[in-house]
Enzyme design. Structure first.
Site, PDB file in Angstrom:
ATOM      1  N   GLY A   1      -4.767  20.222  33.557  1.00  0.00           N
ATOM      2  CA  GLY A   1      -4.620  18.899  34.163  1.00  0.00           C
ATOM      3  C   GLY A   1      -3.191  18.389  34.136  1.00  0.00           C
TER       4      GLY A   1
ATOM      5  N   LEU B   1      -1.683  17.329  36.747  1.00  0.00           N
ATOM      6  CA  LEU B   1      -1.276  18.269  37.802  1.00  0.00           C
ATOM      7  C   LEU B   1       0.030  17.879  38.490  1.00  0.00           C
ATOM      8  CD1 LEU B   1      -4.773  18.934  39.444  1.00  0.00           C
ATOM      9  CD2 LEU B   1      -3.653  20.181  37.584  1.00  0.00           C
TER      10      LEU B   1
ATOM     11  N   HIS C   1       0.990  23.418  40.014  1.00  0.00           N
ATOM     12  CA  HIS C   1      -0.460  23.674  40.030  1.00  0.00           C
ATOM     13  C   HIS C   1      -0.972  23.722  41.476  1.00  0.00           C
ATOM     14  CE1 HIS C   1      -0.156  21.438  36.021  1.00  0.00           C
ATOM     15  NE2 HIS C   1      -0.715  22.589  35.678  1.00  0.00           N
TER      16      HIS C   1
ATOM     17  N   GLN D   1      -5.957  26.459  21.847  1.00  0.00           N
ATOM     18  CA  GLN D   1      -4.643  27.058  22.097  1.00  0.00           C
ATOM     19  C   GLN D   1      -3.495  26.187  21.573  1.00  0.00           C
ATOM     20  OE1 GLN D   1      -5.245  27.158  26.495  1.00  0.00           O
ATOM     21  NE2 GLN D   1      -3.086  26.581  26.591  1.00  0.00           N
TER      22      GLN D   1
ATOM     23  N   GLY E   1       0.501  31.057  36.984  1.00  0.00           N
ATOM     24  CA  GLY E   1       1.930  30.894  37.252  1.00  0.00           C
ATOM     25  C   GLY E   1       2.777  31.854  36.438  1.00  0.00           C
TER      26      GLY E   1
ATOM     27  N   LYS F   1       5.522  31.054  35.471  1.00  0.00           N
ATOM     28  CA  LYS F   1       6.220  30.186  34.507  1.00  0.00           C
ATOM     29  C   LYS F   1       5.752  30.515  33.096  1.00  0.00           C
ATOM     30  CE  LYS F   1       7.181  25.695  32.874  1.00  0.00           C
ATOM     31  NZ  LYS F   1       6.126  25.462  31.878  1.00  0.00           N
ATOM     32  N   ASP F   2       4.452  30.824  32.953  1.00  0.00           N
ATOM     33  CA  ASP F   2       3.911  31.222  31.647  1.00  0.00           C
ATOM     34  C   ASP F   2       3.759  32.744  31.670  1.00  0.00           C
ATOM     35  OD1 ASP F   2       3.221  28.493  30.384  1.00  0.00           O
ATOM     36  OD2 ASP F   2       2.476  28.348  32.419  1.00  0.00           O
TER      37      ASP F   2
ATOM     38  N   ILE G   1       7.428  26.852  40.471  1.00  0.00           N
ATOM     39  CA  ILE G   1       7.920  25.791  41.346  1.00  0.00           C
ATOM     40  C   ILE G   1       8.834  24.891  40.508  1.00  0.00           C
ATOM     41  CG2 ILE G   1       7.247  23.848  42.839  1.00  0.00           C
ATOM     42  CD1 ILE G   1       6.289  26.589  43.870  1.00  0.00           C
TER      43      ILE G   1
ATOM     44  N   SER H   1       6.514  20.999  34.961  1.00  0.00           N
ATOM     45  CA  SER H   1       5.615  21.148  33.818  1.00  0.00           C
ATOM     46  C   SER H   1       4.934  19.815  33.561  1.00  0.00           C
ATOM     47  CB  SER H   1       6.433  21.551  32.583  1.00  0.00           C
ATOM     48  OG  SER H   1       5.690  21.316  31.417  1.00  0.00           O
TER      49      SER H   1
HETATM   50  P1  AMP Z   1      -1.263  24.448  32.648  1.00  0.00           P
HETATM   51  O1  AMP Z   1      -2.001  23.272  33.212  1.00  0.00           O
HETATM   52  O2  AMP Z   1       0.094  24.100  32.126  1.00  0.00           O
HETATM   53  O3  AMP Z   1      -2.093  25.244  31.682  1.00  0.00           O
HETATM   54  O4  AMP Z   1      -0.980  25.419  33.869  1.00  0.00           O
HETATM   55  C1  AMP Z   1      -2.004  25.901  34.685  1.00  0.00           C
HETATM   56  C2  AMP Z   1      -1.455  26.992  35.561  1.00  0.00           C
HETATM   57  O5  AMP Z   1      -0.399  26.483  36.365  1.00  0.00           O
HETATM   58  C3  AMP Z   1      -0.867  28.158  34.748  1.00  0.00           C
HETATM   59  O6  AMP Z   1      -1.210  29.386  35.371  1.00  0.00           O
HETATM   60  C4  AMP Z   1       0.615  27.893  34.830  1.00  0.00           C
HETATM   61  O7  AMP Z   1       1.402  29.058  34.687  1.00  0.00           O
HETATM   62  C5  AMP Z   1       0.740  27.312  36.230  1.00  0.00           C
HETATM   63  N1  AMP Z   1       1.976  26.518  36.340  1.00  0.00           N
HETATM   64  C6  AMP Z   1       2.415  25.575  35.486  1.00  0.00           C
HETATM   65  N2  AMP Z   1       3.617  25.103  35.885  1.00  0.00           N
HETATM   66  C7  AMP Z   1       3.937  25.771  37.006  1.00  0.00           C
HETATM   67  C8  AMP Z   1       5.051  25.749  37.890  1.00  0.00           C
HETATM   68  N3  AMP Z   1       6.087  24.947  37.702  1.00  0.00           N
HETATM   69  N4  AMP Z   1       5.028  26.577  38.956  1.00  0.00           N
HETATM   70  C9  AMP Z   1       3.995  27.416  39.173  1.00  0.00           C
HETATM   71  N5  AMP Z   1       2.910  27.484  38.380  1.00  0.00           N
HETATM   72  C10 AMP Z   1       2.880  26.674  37.310  1.00  0.00           C
END
Ligand code: AMP
Length: 281
Positions: A31, A33, A37, A61, A147, A149-150, A176, A185
């Site tokens: 979330g 977002l 995302h 986590q 992503g 990013k991770d 992104i 983020s």
């Molecule tokens: P999170 O909500 O942070 O757990 O992220 C959910 C998904 O979105 C994960 O697969 C992340 O790697 C991806 N994600 C987070 N930030 C970015 C970004 N800036 N660009 C692309 N994907 C992202």
């Protein structure tokens, strides 16, 4: 847009979608977002008949209880963003649905869970693995979007998908960034105005290190440069900067001809922890 909070209703819906031979694209998130995302959602919509997004701040986590408590949550805005971006289904479970008191399963990702993120967040990937498996079992996707990013998370998800024989295609989506280069983020919103400016040091360091490596400087000297940059020129507290092989995340001493190399970085700014990475290619 369909919204499910109950496992039985969600399972029934997914079962019907699969019975109609429709493909399912799955985007797991925590979330708060942002455009990053939404890029995953966009890609899923392009490639699948039905796109399912989950929003769940996964407690297992988080190794730091304050980090879990302070993690940004805004379901109302998230749901309107998903609706505006044509997401078909949202799964929004509670902690009580996803975890039971006497759960005992524990995963082990070997060296992959003890380096970089895993070293600074002990147990993090055990929690990531557990929730991804649970969500895969419920959403039964054909494709799942993660992503880059991770990067370490993506690597672990690819590994578990392969080892557990899931028939799911893992689709990586490029990071992104904000116009100035900061990786988007959910945690960026927690930064003060000053910290937001300082956060750009992660991107600056990655960019400079990448240029140096492409220019032929040695891995050792680039590692030294980045360490020094954060000690002398930045307010950001560097946790790690590593130059690794993109496929297995092993540290490298020399740049291979394939250039399958990633520069990975993490640091702390006040109470906010940020990560980023850049590929050499
Ligand atoms: P999170 O909500 O942070 O757990 O992220 C959910 C998904 O979105 C994960 O697969 C992340 O790697 C991806 N994600 C987070 N930030 C970015 C970004 N800036 N660009 C692309 N994907 C992202």
């Amino acid at each position: 847009m369909e919204i499910f909070t109950d496992i039985c209703d969600f399972r029934l819906y997914i079962k019907q979608v699969r019975q109609h031979n429709k493909s399912i694209g799955f985007v797991p998130t925590m979330g708060a977002l942002h455009q990053g995302h939404l890029e995953l959602v966009k890609k899923s919509i392009q490639q699948n008949d039905v796109t399912v997004c989950s929003i769940f701040v996964n407690p297992t986590q988080f190794n730091n209880p304050n980090d879990l408590e302070n993690y940004p949550r805004d379901n109302k805005t998230d749901l309107s963003l998903l609706k505006a971006n044509n997401c078909d289904v949202v799964f929004l479970p509670s902690n009580a649905i996803m975890y039971k008191k006497n759960d005992i399963l524990s995963l082990n990702f070997g060296y992959l869970e003890n380096i970089m993120e895993g070293k600074f967040r002990p147990g993090h990937f055990k929690g990531v693995g557990l929730i991804v498996i649970k969500l895969f079992n419920l959403a039964c996707p054909n494709r799942a979007y993660f992503g880059t990013k991770d990067l370490q998370q993506l690597t672990i998800v690819k590994k578990l998908t392969k080892e557990l024989l899931y028939d799911i295609e893992i689709i990586p989506v490029q990071t992104i960034r904000e116009p100035d280069g900061l990786a988007m983020s959910s945690r960026n919103g927690l930064l003060s105005k000053e910290e937001r400016i300082q956060a750009l040091d992660l991107y600056k360091a990655l960019n400079t290190a990448k240029k140096q490596l492409i220019g032929g400087e040695s891995v050792t000297s680039v590692l030294k440069y980045v360490q020094q940059f954060f000690t002398t020129e930045s307010k950001l507290e560097l946790e790690y900067f590593e130059i690794v092989n993109t496929t297995d995340l092993m540290k490298i001493n020399e740049i291979p001809t394939s250039k399958q190399v990633s520069l990975c970085i993490a640091g702390q700014l006040g109470k906010v922890r940020l990560i980023d990475n850049m590929s050499l290619l």
